[in-house]
Design an enzyme around this catalytic site. Structure first.
Site, PDB file in Angstrom:
ATOM      1  N   GLY A 166     -63.867   5.016  11.551  1.00  0.00           N
ATOM      2  CA  GLY A 166     -62.905   5.143  12.644  1.00  0.00           C
ATOM      3  C   GLY A 166     -62.890   3.940  13.564  1.00  0.00           C
ATOM      4  N   PHE A 204     -61.625  -9.913   6.624  1.00  0.00           N
ATOM      5  CA  PHE A 204     -60.847  -9.396   7.754  1.00  0.00           C
ATOM      6  C   PHE A 204     -59.463 -10.016   7.744  1.00  0.00           C
ATOM      7  CE2 PHE A 204     -59.461  -9.472  12.235  1.00  0.00           C
ATOM      8  CZ  PHE A 204     -59.423  -8.100  12.445  1.00  0.00           C
ATOM      9  N   ASN A 292     -51.240   8.069  -1.128  1.00  0.00           N
ATOM     10  CA  ASN A 292     -50.859   9.375  -0.586  1.00  0.00           C
ATOM     11  C   ASN A 292     -50.211  10.184  -1.690  1.00  0.00           C
ATOM     12  OD1 ASN A 292     -51.757   8.782   2.035  1.00  0.00           O
ATOM     13  ND2 ASN A 292     -49.867   7.665   2.442  1.00  0.00           N
ATOM     14  N   ARG A 294     -48.307  12.820  -2.014  1.00  0.00           N
ATOM     15  CA  ARG A 294     -47.315  13.763  -1.484  1.00  0.00           C
ATOM     16  C   ARG A 294     -46.056  12.987  -1.140  1.00  0.00           C
ATOM     17  NH1 ARG A 294     -47.523  11.586   3.530  1.00  0.00           N
ATOM     18  NH2 ARG A 294     -49.562  10.938   4.258  1.00  0.00           N
TER      19      ARG A 294
END
Lengths: 476, 84
Positions: A166, A204, A292, A294
C-alpha cells in the site's frame, strides 16, 4: 437467437443498468438483486424481475454470495452476471455459482484465483512473455548485491520492504551512492514498521502512464480489443479514460496488444478481461501490473472505438456461443473519451456528496453516449459508490474528441448534489493533457490549479473530512 | 443556565462512535469536550466525515447507536455548553 433464459444481474448502479439493457437486447429476461436502498433504482425499474435483499450495507446484500445465489435460483435464472466490483472477482463466489448449476458470466474460478493473486499473476505474465517491472529476483541479501542489481536494471530504483504494501516501506534512489546511503536505514525502518527488514528492488518509473488492453476469449480463440489510457486519475481513482492511448509508437502498440492476447491465450481465458500496464513514455517500454478478470467501468471506450458490444458478447460466450469477431474485424474508428460523473465535491477532497438529483439532463448530439446509473429525481445514497453516470464521446481524432467532450459537459444540467463534472472539464482543458504529456500523478500535482476555477460549494458547518487520519477502514 | 445544544448530522450515512472497532469511543456521556472536538464519524461511500462539537461543554446524551444509519438532521449528541 438463443432460447430465452433469465440472467440475474448481481450488481447495482450504472453497470446493473448496462447489463440489464444487454440482457434484454439479446431477448433474454433480466432479473436484478437490489438492497432495500436500491429497490426503486433505475436498474430495478428497467429489469423484468427484481429480488430485494433486506438491508442496506453491502456486506448484507451485494456481497452476500449465498443470498445472491439463492435469489438467482428463486427467479429460475440460468446465469449470473456479476458486473464489476462486489463479487465479480471473488473466485469462491464464482465456484458457488457453478456449484449451484448456474452459468457464471466470466472466466473460470481457477483463472480468477490465479490472476487475483499478485505473485501467481506475475508468474503467468512472465510465462507468457509479458514484460513485468524489472527488479531483483526476490529478496536482496545485502547492499553489494543491491548495487549490482540496480546497475543492471538502471536508476532510479525503488527499495521496497518485502513485508510492506500500500505504498508503505518504499524509498526511491537515483544513484549507487544514494542506494548505499539509504540501504541500512530502509532495512531498519522496515524492521521497525513491519517486524521484517528484508528488502527487494524494483525499477522506479517516475512518470508512468496507465495503459490497458482489453482482451476477449472463448476458451479456443483469443483476441485483443486494442488499448485504453486511464492516466487521468486521482489516488488511483480514474476520472477520464480514452482510447487509443495517445502517442504510442506503432511497434510498441503492436507489442503491447500481442502480449495481452498471448497472456489470455496462455491461461485459456473465457470472457472479457483487461491486462493493465505501466507505460514509461521516456523509455518507450511497458510493464504488466495486473489483469482484471471482469468487465471494467471504462469498457464503453472500447465499444465505441471498435463498434462492438462487450456485455452482449460476455453473455453470448458464457451461454456457449463462439466469439462473434475475429482479430481482423477489430479496427479502431477515431478517438473515444469517457468522463466519470460522480457525486463528489472536488473542493472538499472529492468527499462524497449524496443527495437527491433535483435536475439531471444529459447532453446529446453527434458522437455522445450516456451510461447512467440514475435519472432526475433519484437519490445518490450514502451507502455505495458515488457514480451518477458516464459520458462517452467519439470523434475522428483526439482533439475533436476533447472538443466534443467539453461541448457535451457544458450541456450537462445537474443539480442537488456536488459533482466531478466541472473538475473533469478543467482537466480536459489542461494543455498538458491536450498534448498527451500527462502521467498518473499529473491530476494530483495540478489539483490546486484545476479546482481554482470551480465555483465554491456549500461546505459543511459541523463536520470535516476525516481523511486520512481516520483509522477506520471499510470492507470491500 | 445555558440551553443544551443538539448536535445533528449534516450528512446521511452510517454513524460510528469509535475510531476503530477495537478502540474506545470518541466520547461518553459526562465527558467534557472542546469546540471542534470529534464526537463520532459518519461513513459515506467508504469515506469518513468527522462530526464535530459546535461548542465546548459536557456531553449530556448520545442518541445514536454505533453502526446505525443516519439521515441529515438526526440529532446525534446533546452537549451542555460550559459557559455563557
Amino acid at each position: 437467437m438463443a432460447e430465452p433464459v433469465t440472467v440475474l444481474v448481481a450488481n447495482r448502479g450504472e453497470i446493473a443498468v448496462r447489463v440489464v439493457r444487454a440482457v434484454r437486447e439479446l431477448g433474454h429476461v433480466a432479473a436484478v438483486v437490489v438492497s432495500d436502498a436500491d429497490r426503486d433504482s433505475l436498474a430495478a425499474r428497467l429489469a423484468d424481475q427484481v429480488v430485494v435483499l433486506p438491508g442496506t450495507a453491502s456486506k448484507d446484500t451485494y456481497l452476500d454470495g449465498a443470498a445472491v445465489v439463492a435469489a438467482a435460483l428463486g427467479v429460475g435464472a440460468s446465469a449470473i452476471h456479476p458486473g464489476y466490483g462486489f463479487l465479480s472477482e471473488n473466485a469462491e463466489f464464482a465456484r458457488s455459482v457453478v456449484a449451484a448449476g448456474l452459468v457464471w458470466v466470466g472466466p473460470s474460478p481457477d483463472v480468477i484465483a490465479v490472476m487475483g493473486d499478485k505473485a501467481t499473476a506475475l508468474q503467468q505474465a512472465r510465462a507468457a512473455g509479458v514484460p513485468t517491472v524489472p527488479g531483483s529476483d526476490g529478496v536482496v541479501p545485502d547492499v553489494v548485491t543491491a548495487t549490482a542489481v540496480a546497475e543492471t536494471i538502471g536508476f532510479p530504483v525503488a527499495i521496497k520492504a518485502a513485508a510492506g504494501g500500500g505504498g508503505r516501506g518504499i524509498r526511491v534512489v537515483d544513484s549507487a551512492a544514494e542506494l548505499a546511503a539509504q540501504w541500512d536505514v530502509t532495512a531498519a525502518e522496515a524492521l521497525g514498521a513491519f517486524g521484517d527488514g528484508r528488502l527487494y528492488l524494483e525499477k522506479f518509473i517516475r512518470r508512468a502512464r496507465h495503459v490497458e488492453v482489453q482482451v476477449f476469449g472463448d476458451g479456443h480463440r483469443f483476441v485483443h480489443l486494442h488499448d485504453r489510457d486511464c492516466s487521468l486519475q486521482r489516488r488511483h481513482q480514474k476520472l477520464v479514460e480514452e482510447g487509443p492511448a495517445p502517442g504510442l509508437p506503432d511497434a510498441t502498440r503492436a507489442d503491447l496488444h500481442e502480449s495481452a492476447r498471448r497472456l489470455a491465450a496462455e491461461i485459456g481465458y473465457v470472457g472479457a478481461g483487461t491486462v493493465e500496464y505501466l507505460y514509461d513514455a521516456e523509455a518507450d517500454s511497458f510493464h504488466f501490473i495486473e489483469m482484471n478478470t471482469r468487465i471494467q467501468v471504462e469498457h464503453p471506450v472500447t465499444e465505441e472505438l471498435l463498434g462492438v458490444d462487450l456485455v452482449q458478447e460476455q453473455l453470448a460466450v458464457a451461454l456457449g456461443a463462439p466469439l462473434s469477431f475475429d482479430q481482423e474485424d477489430l479496427v479502431p474508428r477515431g478517438h473515444v473519451l469517457e468522463l466519470r460523473i460522480n457525486a463528489e465535491n472536488p473542493l472538499m477532497s472529492f468527499f462524497p456528496s449524496p443527495g437527491t438529483l433535483t435536475a439531471l439532463t444529459w447532453p446529446s448530439g453527434p458522437g455522445v453516449r450516456v451510461d447512467p446509473g440514475v435519472t432526475a429525481g433519484d437519490t445518490i445514497s450514502p451507502y455505495y459508490d458515488s457514480m451518477i453516470g458516464k459520458l462517452v464521446v467519439r470523434a475522428a481524432d483526439r482533439a475533436g474528441a476533447i472538443a466534443r467532450a467539453r461541448r457535451a459537459l457544458a450541456e450537462l444540467e445537474l443539480a442537488g448534489v456536488q459533482s466531478t463534472a466541472g473538475f473533469v472539464g478543467a482537466a480536459l482543458a489542461d494543455p498538458v493533457f491536450g498534448a498527451a504529456e500527462h502521467h498518473t500523478k499529473h491530476l494530483e500535482e495540478q489539483l490546486d490549479v484545476l479546482v481554482a476555477g470551480l465555483s465554491s460549494s456549500s461546505g459543511g458547518p459541523g463536520w470535516s473530512v476525516a481523511e486520512p487520519a481516520s483509522e477506520r477502514t471499510v470492507d470491500a | 443556565m445555558t440551553d443544551i445544544v443538539d448536535v445533528d448530522s449534516p450528512l446521511p450515512g452510517v454513524f460510528f462512535r469509535r475510531p476503530a472497532s477495537d478502540k474506545p469511543p470518541f466520547v461518553e456521556t459526562g465527558d467534557t469536550v472542546e469546540a471542534g472536538q470529534t464526537l463520532g464519524l459518519i461513513e459515506i461511500m467508504k469515506q469518513f466525515a468527522s462530526l464535530n462539537s459546535p461548542v465546548a461543554g459536557t456531553v449530556v446524551e448520545i442518541l445514536v447507536e454505533d453502526g446505525a444509519n443516519l439521515d441529515p438532521g438526526t440529532v446525534v449528541v446533546k452537549v451542555r455548553p460550559s459557559d455563557g
